[in-house]
Design an enzyme around this catalytic site. Structure first.
Site, PDB file in Angstrom:
ATOM      1  N   ARG A  44       0.854  -1.014  -0.261  1.00 39.24           N
ATOM      2  CA  ARG A  44       0.076   0.055   0.103  1.00 39.24           C
ATOM      3  C   ARG A  44       0.787   1.299   0.120  1.00 39.24           C
ATOM      4  NH1 ARG A  44      -3.781  -1.148   5.213  1.00 39.24           N
ATOM      5  NH2 ARG A  44      -1.852  -2.466   5.565  1.00 39.24           N
ATOM      6  N   LYS A  67       1.497   2.142   7.372  1.00 34.88           N
ATOM      7  CA  LYS A  67       1.852   1.411   8.359  1.00 34.88           C
ATOM      8  C   LYS A  67       2.674   2.307   9.402  1.00 34.88           C
ATOM      9  CE  LYS A  67       0.571  -2.001   9.499  1.00 34.88           C
ATOM     10  NZ  LYS A  67      -0.769  -2.168  10.196  1.00 34.88           N
ATOM     11  N   TYR A  83      -1.203   4.709  10.419  1.00 34.34           N
ATOM     12  CA  TYR A  83      -1.456   3.734  11.567  1.00 34.34           C
ATOM     13  C   TYR A  83      -0.553   3.650  12.293  1.00 34.34           C
ATOM     14  CZ  TYR A  83      -5.700   2.418   8.701  1.00 34.34           C
ATOM     15  OH  TYR A  83      -6.640   2.516   7.912  1.00 34.34           O
ATOM     16  N   HIS A  92      -1.154   2.084  15.865  1.00 31.28           N
ATOM     17  CA  HIS A  92      -1.044   0.921  16.760  1.00 31.28           C
ATOM     18  C   HIS A  92      -0.290   1.099  18.104  1.00 31.28           C
ATOM     19  CE1 HIS A  92      -4.134  -0.309  14.112  1.00 31.28           C
ATOM     20  NE2 HIS A  92      -3.307  -0.554  13.188  1.00 31.28           N
ATOM     21  N   GLU A  98      -6.021   5.440  13.242  1.00 32.77           N
ATOM     22  CA  GLU A  98      -7.096   4.267  13.789  1.00 32.77           C
ATOM     23  C   GLU A  98      -7.577   5.088  15.389  1.00 32.77           C
ATOM     24  OE1 GLU A  98      -3.771   3.963  13.970  1.00 32.77           O
ATOM     25  OE2 GLU A  98      -3.093   3.508  15.833  1.00 32.77           O
ATOM     26  N   ASP A 156      -3.322  -6.508  15.274  1.00 30.31           N
ATOM     27  CA  ASP A 156      -2.623  -5.148  15.439  1.00 30.31           C
ATOM     28  C   ASP A 156      -2.932  -4.625  16.634  1.00 30.31           C
ATOM     29  OD1 ASP A 156      -5.442  -4.779  14.976  1.00 30.31           O
ATOM     30  OD2 ASP A 156      -5.132  -3.325  13.404  1.00 30.31           O
TER      31      ASP A 156
HETATM   32  N1  LIG Z   1      -4.748  -7.320  11.121  1.00 33.66           N
HETATM   33  C1  LIG Z   1      -5.012  -6.404  10.339  1.00 33.66           C
HETATM   34  O1  LIG Z   1      -4.644  -6.299   9.247  1.00 33.66           O
HETATM   35  C2  LIG Z   1      -6.199  -5.493  10.635  1.00 33.66           C
HETATM   36  C3  LIG Z   1      -6.819  -4.744   9.517  1.00 33.66           C
HETATM   37  C4  LIG Z   1      -7.951  -3.916   9.879  1.00 33.66           C
HETATM   38  C5  LIG Z   1      -8.417  -3.983  11.209  1.00 33.66           C
HETATM   39  N2  LIG Z   1      -7.803  -4.672  12.108  1.00 33.66           N
HETATM   40  C6  LIG Z   1      -8.461  -4.737  13.637  1.00 33.66           C
HETATM   41  O2  LIG Z   1      -9.506  -5.508  13.700  1.00 33.66           O
HETATM   42  C7  LIG Z   1     -10.185  -5.240  15.065  1.00 33.66           C
HETATM   43  C8  LIG Z   1     -11.398  -4.798  14.762  1.00 33.66           C
HETATM   44  O3  LIG Z   1     -11.752  -3.626  14.216  1.00 33.66           O
HETATM   45  P1  LIG Z   1     -13.224  -3.202  13.781  1.00 33.66           P
HETATM   46  O4  LIG Z   1     -12.994  -1.957  12.982  1.00 33.66           O
HETATM   47  O5  LIG Z   1     -13.998  -4.204  13.438  1.00 33.66           O
HETATM   48  O6  LIG Z   1     -13.655  -2.655  15.396  1.00 33.66           O
HETATM   49  P2  LIG Z   1     -15.158  -2.154  15.622  1.00 33.66           P
HETATM   50  O7  LIG Z   1     -14.824  -0.931  16.481  1.00 33.66           O
HETATM   51  O8  LIG Z   1     -16.129  -1.674  14.485  1.00 33.66           O
HETATM   52  O9  LIG Z   1     -15.681  -3.615  16.166  1.00 33.66           O
HETATM   53  C9  LIG Z   1     -15.273  -4.033  17.439  1.00 33.66           C
HETATM   54  C10 LIG Z   1     -16.276  -4.642  18.064  1.00 33.66           C
HETATM   55  O10 LIG Z   1     -15.678  -5.427  19.181  1.00 33.66           O
HETATM   56  C11 LIG Z   1     -16.617  -5.536  20.307  1.00 33.66           C
HETATM   57  N3  LIG Z   1     -16.185  -5.906  21.448  1.00 33.66           N
HETATM   58  C12 LIG Z   1     -15.429  -5.243  22.535  1.00 33.66           C
HETATM   59  N4  LIG Z   1     -15.098  -5.856  23.327  1.00 33.66           N
HETATM   60  C13 LIG Z   1     -15.699  -7.149  23.147  1.00 33.66           C
HETATM   61  C14 LIG Z   1     -15.789  -8.078  23.944  1.00 33.66           C
HETATM   62  N5  LIG Z   1     -15.389  -8.325  25.375  1.00 33.66           N
HETATM   63  N6  LIG Z   1     -16.622  -9.560  23.569  1.00 33.66           N
HETATM   64  C15 LIG Z   1     -17.048  -9.189  22.261  1.00 33.66           C
HETATM   65  N7  LIG Z   1     -17.266  -8.141  21.532  1.00 33.66           N
HETATM   66  C16 LIG Z   1     -16.408  -7.025  22.033  1.00 33.66           C
HETATM   67  C17 LIG Z   1     -17.229  -4.308  20.179  1.00 33.66           C
HETATM   68  O11 LIG Z   1     -18.688  -4.149  20.799  1.00 33.66           O
HETATM   69  C18 LIG Z   1     -17.525  -3.762  18.760  1.00 33.66           C
HETATM   70  O12 LIG Z   1     -18.343  -4.223  18.113  1.00 33.66           O
HETATM   71  C19 LIG Z   1      -9.235  -3.913  15.442  1.00 33.66           C
HETATM   72  O13 LIG Z   1      -8.342  -4.606  16.246  1.00 33.66           O
HETATM   73  C20 LIG Z   1      -8.839  -3.266  14.238  1.00 33.66           C
HETATM   74  O14 LIG Z   1      -7.326  -2.617  14.311  1.00 33.66           O
HETATM   75  C21 LIG Z   1      -6.718  -5.298  11.795  1.00 33.66           C
END
Ligand SMILES: NC(=O)c1ccc[n+]([C@@H]2O[C@H](COP(=O)([O-])OP(=O)(O)OC[C@H]3O[C@@H](n4cnc5c(N)ncnc54)[C@H](O)[C@@H]3O)[C@@H](O)[C@H]2O)c1
Length: 372
Positions: A15, A74, A93, A95, A117, A269
């Site tokens: 990216r 990143k 980003y 993190h 983020e 992340d």
């Molecule tokens: N690995 C990657 O490349 C990558 C890419 C994009 C996003 N992400 C990560 O994915 C994760 C989710 O992102 P998102 O945008 O969907 O977030 P979001 O805020 O839209 O959704 C998170 C959800 O988690 C729920 N939650 C919180 N605590 C909880 C618990 N104890 N039990 C059950 N549910 C719970 C919240 O209520 C919410 O609905 C983040 O850590 C984000 O940084 C990772």
């Protein structure tokens, strides 16, 4: 303002922080943009395209980082630590909660670090994370389905089954953006899907959105434990913004999972939501713990970098332009939503969850923006 767009250095990260179109917009507003040579070449944005948009192409990252503001994708990698300088705005980003080394470095170098983020919108959502979460959520099912194949270490279950044979059980923990897109893809392929979340209103919305094809469950440790026992594919997608992900999946729960089942911990992340998760890369994305295949790539959207760059820059363009046109002090003073993105400023941690998780004193962003 002088703005730098470097080539990303994270493993298999293609990216880029700005498309030629975004560069053109910044140039039209009177800014000087330096793009590192080949920054977008793997995804079809050639040096020639950036030149046509008005950028200067430079050969090294060191030249790019001379800029007053660096826009990238990143978080800083160790090889980039030495490049940043005092007072420089870094928009990408970050993190920070699971990354004490980067945090200490940004503090030490007195960088103005604005994290995509933690920027919020008027509804409290995370507009600069959303597009990447949409992509990661969709990718999570593609990689999960592949990891379920026997030749990949999985238990040999086809997500959708076939007539007469039951489909796979997919358990999605966290029903936000990632979780919703994962569920949509998994149901599209014919899997049986349950979403577990602790926000009942969110579960209500999901119920209305998908109807009876989707099961929704309130998040408790025993619910998670029970669902994991019969899961083929688990998607970890919880988030508490800025904070380390809660460890909702314990080592003992993983032990009870079926051999050859798969955990895709998208929340890696932010440190990951399983005690058994550790970051991996696109070069070597999976490893096995107690017979369970773990996929924990921290930059999943990098695999679909063209789509991801377009989606990301659609979201970041306005904020980047605001920071460039007004300077960070005025831009952040005037925009409380963008201000939430300020994580580190001139030697201080200005994001409360990061300060708590990494044990730094918290200084409110407003304090840092009083003068200047
Ligand atoms: N690995 C990657 O490349 C990558 C890419 C994009 C996003 N992400 C990560 O994915 C994760 C989710 O992102 P998102 O945008 O969907 O977030 P979001 O805020 O839209 O959704 C998170 C959800 O988690 C729920 N939650 C919180 N605590 C909880 C618990 N104890 N039990 C059950 N549910 C719970 C919240 O209520 C919410 O609905 C983040 O850590 C984000 O940084 C990772």
């Amino acid at each position: 303002m002088r703005i730098g767009i470097p080539k990303e250095v994270k493993v298999h990260e293609y990216r880029v922080g700005a498309t030629p179109e975004m560069v053109g917009l910044l140039v039209d507003h009177g800014h000087k943009v330096m793009v590192q040579s080949q920054a977008g070449s793997r995804i079809g944005f050639l040096d020639e395209d950036y030149k046509k948009a008005g950028a200067a192409i430079v050969g090294t990252a060191a030249e790019v980082y001379k800029a007053e503001m660096v826009i990238k994708v990143k978080e800083l990698q160790e090889s980039e630590f030495a490049l940043v300088h005092e007072g420089q705005v870094l928009f990408c980003y970050l993190h920070l909660a699971p990354d004490p080394a980067q945090t200490a470095h940004l503090i030490d170098k007195k960088v103005v670090a604005i994290a995509y983020e933690t920027v919020v919108d008027i509804n409290g959502r995370l507009p600069l994370l959303v597009p990447m979460s949409e992509i990661a959520g969709r990718i999570s099912i593609q990689v999960g389905a592949t990891a379920l194949q026997l030749n990949q270490g999985g238990n040999g279950t086809l997500l959708g089954g076939v007539p007469g044979v039951a489909p796979a059980n997919v358990v999605v923990i966290g029903g936000g953006i990632v979780g919703t897109e994962a569920a949509r893809m998994a149901m599209g392929l014919g899997a049986q899907v349950v979403i577990i979340d602790r926000d009942v209103n969110r579960l209500r919305q999901l119920d209305h959105l998908f109807g009876p094809r989707l099961r929704t469950l309130y998040s408790t440790p025993s619910t998670i434990e029970n669902e994991l026992k019969t899961a083929d594919l688990v998607i970890g997608s919880v988030l508490i913004p800025g904070k380390l992900a809660p460890k909702l999946i314990t080592r003992a729960m993983v032990k009870q999972m079926r051999p050859g089942s798969v955990l895709v911990d998208v929340a890696i992340d932010q440190g990951g939501c399983s005690e058994t998760s550790k970051p991996t890369t696109h070069a070597d994305p999976t490893y096995v713990v107690d017979g369970v295949v773990h996929y924990c790539v921290t930059n999943m959207p990098g695999a679909c970098a063209r789509t991801a760059t377009l989606a990301l820059t659609h979201a970041t363009m306005d904020s980047a332009l605001k920071l460039a046109n007004k300077g960070y002090v005025k831009a952040l003073r005037e925009d409380p939503l963008l201000r939430q993105g300020l994580n580190v400023c001139l030697g201080h941690v200005t994001n409360a969850p990061v300060a708590t998780d990494l044990n730094y004193p918290f200084v409110a962003p407003e304090e840092m923006l009083k003068s200047g």
